[in-house]
Scaffold this motif. Structure first.
Motif, short mmCIF file in Angstrom:
data_model
loop_
_atom_site.label_atom_id
_atom_site.label_comp_id
_atom_site.label_asym_id
_atom_site.label_seq_id
_atom_site.Cartn_x
_atom_site.Cartn_y
_atom_site.Cartn_z
N LEU A 141 4.98 -24.48 -15.26
CA LEU A 141 4.93 -23.03 -15.42
C LEU A 141 6.32 -22.50 -15.78
CD1 LEU A 141 2.75 -20.87 -15.24
CD2 LEU A 141 3.44 -20.48 -12.90
N GLU A 142 7.34 -23.02 -15.09
CA GLU A 142 8.72 -22.63 -15.41
C GLU A 142 9.09 -23.01 -16.84
OE1 GLU A 142 10.73 -24.79 -12.35
OE2 GLU A 142 10.62 -23.13 -10.92
N ALA A 146 5.18 -12.21 -19.28
CA ALA A 146 4.65 -11.36 -18.21
C ALA A 146 3.43 -12.01 -17.55
CB ALA A 146 4.30 -9.98 -18.75
N ALA A 147 2.55 -12.56 -18.35
CA ALA A 147 1.33 -13.19 -17.80
C ALA A 147 1.69 -14.40 -16.95
CB ALA A 147 0.40 -13.58 -18.94
N LEU A 148 2.59 -15.23 -17.44
CA LEU A 148 2.99 -16.42 -16.69
C LEU A 148 3.82 -16.05 -15.45
CD1 LEU A 148 3.93 -18.66 -19.72
CD2 LEU A 148 2.01 -19.03 -18.16
N ALA A 149 4.65 -15.03 -15.58
CA ALA A 149 5.50 -14.60 -14.46
C ALA A 149 4.67 -14.09 -13.29
CB ALA A 149 6.48 -13.53 -14.93
N GLU A 150 3.54 -13.45 -13.59
CA GLU A 150 2.66 -12.98 -12.51
C GLU A 150 2.15 -14.16 -11.69
OE1 GLU A 150 -1.66 -10.77 -11.93
OE2 GLU A 150 -0.71 -10.75 -13.90
N VAL A 151 1.72 -15.21 -12.37
CA VAL A 151 1.23 -16.40 -11.68
C VAL A 151 2.37 -17.05 -10.90
CG1 VAL A 151 0.21 -18.70 -11.99
CG2 VAL A 151 -0.58 -16.77 -13.38
N PHE A 201 3.33 -17.36 -2.05
CA PHE A 201 2.47 -18.15 -1.17
C PHE A 201 2.99 -19.57 -0.94
CE2 PHE A 201 -0.56 -14.85 -2.60
CZ PHE A 201 -0.93 -14.38 -1.34
N HIS A 202 4.18 -19.87 -1.42
CA HIS A 202 4.81 -21.19 -1.24
C HIS A 202 3.92 -22.32 -1.76
CE1 HIS A 202 7.94 -19.31 1.16
NE2 HIS A 202 6.99 -18.65 1.78
N GLU A 203 3.36 -22.13 -2.94
CA GLU A 203 2.49 -23.14 -3.56
C GLU A 203 3.23 -23.77 -4.73
OE1 GLU A 203 -0.87 -20.75 -4.58
OE2 GLU A 203 -1.70 -20.83 -2.55
N ASP A 204 2.98 -25.05 -4.96
CA ASP A 204 3.62 -25.69 -6.11
C ASP A 204 2.64 -26.01 -7.23
OD1 ASP A 204 2.31 -27.76 -4.83
OD2 ASP A 204 4.03 -29.09 -4.74
N GLU A 205 1.36 -25.69 -7.02
CA GLU A 205 0.36 -25.85 -8.07
C GLU A 205 -0.59 -24.65 -8.07
OE1 GLU A 205 -0.18 -30.61 -8.66
OE2 GLU A 205 -1.48 -29.66 -7.19
N ALA A 206 -1.05 -24.31 -9.27
CA ALA A 206 -2.02 -23.22 -9.43
C ALA A 206 -3.29 -23.78 -10.06
CB ALA A 206 -1.44 -22.13 -10.32
N ASP A 207 -4.41 -23.29 -9.63
CA ASP A 207 -5.69 -23.68 -10.20
C ASP A 207 -5.78 -23.07 -11.60
OD1 ASP A 207 -8.34 -24.01 -10.99
OD2 ASP A 207 -9.16 -23.48 -9.03
N ALA A 208 -5.79 -23.91 -12.60
CA ALA A 208 -5.76 -23.44 -13.99
C ALA A 208 -6.97 -22.57 -14.34
CB ALA A 208 -5.68 -24.62 -14.95
N ALA A 224 -2.50 -15.82 -19.06
CA ALA A 224 -1.54 -16.80 -18.54
C ALA A 224 -1.95 -18.21 -18.95
CB ALA A 224 -1.43 -16.68 -17.03
N ARG A 225 -3.23 -18.51 -18.83
CA ARG A 225 -3.71 -19.84 -19.22
C ARG A 225 -3.50 -20.06 -20.72
NH1 ARG A 225 -8.03 -19.60 -16.73
NH2 ARG A 225 -9.39 -18.84 -18.38
N ALA A 226 -3.76 -19.05 -21.53
CA ALA A 226 -3.56 -19.17 -22.99
C ALA A 226 -2.09 -19.38 -23.31
CB ALA A 226 -4.10 -17.94 -23.70
#
Length: 135
Positions: free
Chosen positions: A9-10, A32-37, A44-51, A58-60
């Motif tokens: 994501l980074e 902006a879309a990616l930054a929101e995710v 939430f201290h998560e290192d993975e997001a459900d695509a 953001a997915r696009a």
């Protein structure tokens, strides 16, 4: 489950920031879309997001970044054809080598992260110059 790791994501955010720098402090729509995710993952201290649960924009944006990355880690030295469970050349498992074209972009990035983290494949040492110059 198809997930996107925070490091990918980074990388996608940095890709879009370089391609579409902010004007008048306004972020490009992709950033902006990616930054929101990214912000939610950090909160939430998560290192993975459900695509599949990410906003479509953001997915696009992530998939457009993904399309600019190298597809396969192959360096044309495949030891799985000689019976190795993990290829000495690229670091992929026999299953990953065989099914690579059918794997999702998310699964491919997970394999890339693993082989990069391990750093034991020949692509990272003896044949690193071959990777830079192409097979």
């Amino acid at each position: 489950m198809d997930t996107i790791h925070i490091t990918d994501l980074e990388a996608a955010i940095n890709h879009w920031r370089a391609r579409k720098p902010s004007v008048d402090s306004a972020l490009a729509p992709e950033v902006a879309a990616l930054a929101e995710v990214y912000a939610l993952m950090a909160f939430f201290h998560e290192d993975e997001a459900d695509a599949l649960r990410m906003p479509a924009a953001a997915r696009a944006a992530w998939l457009a970044w993904y399309a600019t990355t190298p597809d396969a880690p192959c360096i044309a030295i495949c030891s799985t054809s000689q019976g190795d469970a993990v290829c000495k050349g690229c670091g992929r498992t026999e299953h990953e080598v065989q099914d690579w074209t059918a794997m999702s972009p998310y699964a491919k990035r997970a394999a890339w992260r693993r082989i990069t983290r391990e750093g034991t494949a020949w692509r990272f040492n003896r044949y690193a110059d071959r990777v830079r110059n192409g097979p």
